[in-house]
Write a protein that holds these residues in place. Structure first.
Motif, mmCIF file in Angstrom:
data_model
loop_
_atom_site.group_PDB
_atom_site.id
_atom_site.type_symbol
_atom_site.label_atom_id
_atom_site.label_comp_id
_atom_site.label_asym_id
_atom_site.label_seq_id
_atom_site.Cartn_x
_atom_site.Cartn_y
_atom_site.Cartn_z
ATOM 1 N N SER A 1 40.521 36.351 34.109
ATOM 2 C CA SER A 1 40.821 36.486 35.534
ATOM 3 C C SER A 1 39.699 35.897 36.379
ATOM 4 O O SER A 1 39.955 35.313 37.435
ATOM 5 C CB SER A 1 41.045 37.944 35.913
ATOM 6 O OG SER A 1 39.884 38.695 35.732
ATOM 7 N N SER A 2 38.463 35.977 35.905
ATOM 8 C CA SER A 2 37.365 35.359 36.698
ATOM 9 C C SER A 2 37.438 33.834 36.608
ATOM 10 O O SER A 2 37.114 33.145 37.564
ATOM 11 C CB SER A 2 36.007 35.863 36.213
ATOM 12 O OG SER A 2 35.738 35.425 34.889
ATOM 13 N N ARG B 1 40.236 32.118 36.438
ATOM 14 C CA ARG B 1 41.340 31.746 37.313
ATOM 15 C C ARG B 1 40.912 31.762 38.775
ATOM 16 O O ARG B 1 41.355 30.969 39.573
ATOM 17 C CB ARG B 1 42.525 32.676 37.111
ATOM 18 C CG ARG B 1 43.250 32.429 35.823
ATOM 19 C CD ARG B 1 44.452 33.309 35.689
ATOM 20 N NE ARG B 1 45.088 33.089 34.395
ATOM 21 C CZ ARG B 1 46.011 33.857 33.890
ATOM 22 N NH1 ARG B 1 46.400 34.915 34.554
ATOM 23 N NH2 ARG B 1 46.523 33.602 32.719
ATOM 24 N N ARG B 2 40.053 32.690 39.132
ATOM 25 C CA ARG B 2 39.576 32.774 40.510
ATOM 26 C C ARG B 2 38.694 31.582 40.854
ATOM 27 O O ARG B 2 38.649 31.145 41.994
ATOM 28 C CB ARG B 2 38.794 34.066 40.721
ATOM 29 C CG ARG B 2 39.665 35.275 40.818
ATOM 30 C CD ARG B 2 38.875 36.482 41.202
ATOM 31 N NE ARG B 2 39.383 37.607 40.420
ATOM 32 C CZ ARG B 2 38.689 38.636 40.020
ATOM 33 N NH1 ARG B 2 37.413 38.716 40.308
ATOM 34 N NH2 ARG B 2 39.235 39.585 39.334
ATOM 35 N N ARG B 3 37.963 31.089 39.879
ATOM 36 C CA ARG B 3 37.056 29.964 40.125
ATOM 37 C C ARG B 3 37.812 28.657 40.383
ATOM 38 O O ARG B 3 37.334 27.782 41.059
ATOM 39 C CB ARG B 3 36.111 29.764 38.933
ATOM 40 C CG ARG B 3 35.090 30.873 38.806
ATOM 41 C CD ARG B 3 34.185 30.602 37.642
ATOM 42 N NE ARG B 3 33.398 31.782 37.329
ATOM 43 C CZ ARG B 3 32.688 31.947 36.239
ATOM 44 N NH1 ARG B 3 32.663 30.983 35.339
ATOM 45 N NH2 ARG B 3 32.004 33.032 36.043
ATOM 46 N N SER C 1 39.020 40.236 31.692
ATOM 47 C CA SER C 1 38.185 40.036 32.884
ATOM 48 C C SER C 1 37.641 38.602 32.932
ATOM 49 O O SER C 1 37.551 38.003 34.003
ATOM 50 C CB SER C 1 37.049 41.050 32.932
ATOM 51 O OG SER C 1 36.159 40.839 31.860
#
Length: 107
Positions: A101-102, A104-106, A98
């Motif tokens: 993935s967070s 990568r989103r940023r 998690s």
């Protein structure tokens, strides 16, 4: 050259052989028909998939049984000394995934 057969017997033999030949040609026609070939290929693929799925099911079932036997005692009670480390490791993996993935989103 006479083999003792009458002309009627010879004619009946010719008719029978023609019928046999016609049946053989019909059978060959069915065997080489594209639909027959496609049906045969489909059946072969289906059998191969069924075999593979069956083997996969057996392998997964064996793996689940092995894991279960490691986490559950013979009397059916849970083996907490084994379950807790597995649960902690699972939670750690979920947290790491998690976080990745967070991140990568940023970006």
């Amino acid at each position: 050259m006479s083999d003792g057969r009458t002309p009627a017997q010879i004619e009946a033999d010719i008719v029978r052989r023609r019928q046999d030949l016609a049946a053989t040609l019909d059978e060959i026609g069915v065997r080489v028909h594209p639909k027959t070939i496609a049906d045969h290929a489909t059946a072969s693929v289906r059998e191969a998939v069924d075999r593979t799925v069956g083997r996969a099911y057996v392998a997964v079932n064996r793996a689940v049984s092995d894991v279960r036997s490691g986490l559950v005692a013979d009397d059916g009670s849970p083996r907490m000394e084994r379950i807790v480390p597995v649960a902690v490791a699972a939670v750690a993996v979920v947290v790491l995934v998690s976080r990745r993935s967070s991140r990568r989103r940023r970006k």
